[in-house]
Design an enzyme around this catalytic site. Sequence first.
Site, PDB file in Angstrom:
ATOM      1  N   LYS A 150       0.942  -1.428   0.089  1.00  0.00           N
ATOM      2  CA  LYS A 150      -0.114  -0.222   0.089  1.00  0.00           C
ATOM      3  C   LYS A 150       0.967   1.360   0.013  1.00  0.00           C
ATOM      4  O   LYS A 150       0.224   2.383  -0.420  1.00  0.00           O
ATOM      5  CB  LYS A 150      -0.889  -0.012   1.039  1.00  0.00           C
ATOM      6  CG  LYS A 150      -2.058  -1.271   1.055  1.00  0.00           C
ATOM      7  CD  LYS A 150      -3.360  -1.011   1.672  1.00  0.00           C
ATOM      8  CE  LYS A 150      -4.312  -2.019   1.240  1.00  0.00           C
ATOM      9  NZ  LYS A 150      -3.780  -3.441   1.468  1.00  0.00           N
TER      10      LYS A 150
HETATM   11  C1  PLP Z   1      -4.424  -4.570   0.804  1.00  0.00           C
HETATM   12  C2  PLP Z   1      -3.759  -5.683   0.850  1.00  0.00           C
HETATM   13  C3  PLP Z   1      -3.934  -6.932  -0.127  1.00  0.00           C
HETATM   14  C4  PLP Z   1      -5.194  -6.677  -0.893  1.00  0.00           C
HETATM   15  O1  PLP Z   1      -5.214  -5.682  -1.950  1.00  0.00           O
HETATM   16  P1  PLP Z   1      -6.457  -5.065  -2.812  1.00  0.00           P
HETATM   17  O2  PLP Z   1      -5.816  -3.761  -3.531  1.00  0.00           O
HETATM   18  O3  PLP Z   1      -7.164  -4.680  -1.683  1.00  0.00           O
HETATM   19  O4  PLP Z   1      -6.778  -6.192  -3.539  1.00  0.00           O
HETATM   20  C5  PLP Z   1      -3.313  -7.912  -0.113  1.00  0.00           C
HETATM   21  N1  PLP Z   1      -1.850  -8.091   0.561  1.00  0.00           N
HETATM   22  C6  PLP Z   1      -1.881  -7.186   1.260  1.00  0.00           C
HETATM   23  C7  PLP Z   1      -0.653  -7.275   2.030  1.00  0.00           C
HETATM   24  C8  PLP Z   1      -2.459  -5.806   1.547  1.00  0.00           C
HETATM   25  O5  PLP Z   1      -2.006  -5.088   2.516  1.00  0.00           O
END
Ligand code: PLP
Length: 475
Positions: free
Chosen positions: A120
């Site tokens: 993120k």
């Molecule tokens: C947020 C997240 C996901 C999922 O990603 P999306 O964009 O919500 O599909 C997968 N793995 C981790 C470690 C995350 O923080």
Amino acid sequence: MKYISTRGQSPALSFSDILLGGLAPDGGLYLPEQYPQIDRSTLAEWRQLSYAELAYRIFSLYVDDIPAADLKALVYKTYTAETYHFARDADKASQVTPLTTLEPGLHLLELSNGPTLAFKDMAMQLLGNLFEYVLAKRGQQINILGATSGDTGSAAEYAMRGKTGVRVFMLSPHGKMSSFQRAQMYSLQDDNIFNIAVHGMFDDAQDIVKAVSNDASFKAQYKIGAVNSINWARVMAQIVYYFKGYFAATQNEDEQISFCVPSGNFGNICAGHVARMMGLPIAKLVLATNENNVLDEFFRTGVYRPRHTTETYVTSSPSMDISKASNFERFVFDLVGRDASTVSALWSKVDAGGSFDLNGTAHYDKLVNFGFQSGNSNHADRLATIRTVWAKYGVMIDTHTADGLKVALEKREPGVPMVVLETAQAVKFAETIQEALGLDAPRPLELDGIELLPQRVEVMQPDVAAVKAFIQTNS
Ligand SMILES: *Cc1c(COP(=O)(O)O)cnc(C)c1O
């Protein structure tokens, strides 16, 4: 470039106008009115670019209301080796998203080298710089209000810390996050970051955020905003590493590759879909879920059936524990030929707590054109995959990446390189690593002992009025 709503009832707006908002006024999500097309010669030229330069070239196609020199400065300030410096191999930090090759044709694309060790950061760090810039231009301020059970909240705080014009009020469930996650967030001492731990579960925190945001006059008076996963700029930021990953895993532009994406809200893989629509030679976009298989079910059967929160499993890949996928509407808009009235009709069912079934419709027949495949994984699969990857390649992966790799191995095709997106570092989910390997996941040196740092957090009852009062006092 103008942005239109998936529900078709909102005026088209420019990038900066949709940057700070959430949903379009008609309840839809914003998308560019068309996808810029990248031809093979442009691809060949981009192959050599640094991450920051590539990001700048791609964003320039989507952002036409920030002067080029300013945009370039913001992007170069965001994608530095200093910010994304937790690479598995320190020599590769300057690549921002280095590729780890497990065996010929099977790779991990490291997206979790930013300050909070999850993917993120890739988008959120850009958002921090964009918000600060646009707010200063407009002489505005914003109070970002959110609820988190882990990755999103910390990524938002590390992106917004110290930013002029921005305050963050982040609610989290008291005592429900790991001590490492708590330390990551609560040890921030920046004046503009406010952690609120509420007695209760994540849903209680989320309900408070909804209640405050639904109070239109409070929202306007205190300039309440969000940085949730439906934000278009987050999707846009994520397009870049699909290109970067493609270049790292291929020799020339005639090659195709596939990506496998551990998915929750469909934000990450939505960027892959956009990259493919732009002309990046992606063979397959493989979507991996954990036990919460809402999206896997759709791609297998054509039925989209969001779960009730009581039907949502708490798993060892918690960032994928979702009951509905907030970015999925963007893909369906493209699937139905960008017909907003179809999307509105489908989501009138979803918004009323129902589901829809595309099986037997012309839309379902078109699904094959978009390259998606899917699969799911569970706790036992995660443990087995973490063990196999450690034993076979000497590489330690986190639980979400393990879900991705498990599905990738099932869907891999001969002759087509498979790139699995690595969405977090193992240390973030150390208990499961311990269960799988009997080992402590190594922690970056500079994060040693963060649990011992002084913490700044307000503990509260799950009470809307108390949270409002806290925002009033501190803004
Ligand atoms: C947020 C997240 C996901 C999922 O990603 P999306 O964009 O919500 O599909 C997968 N793995 C981790 C470690 C995350 O923080």
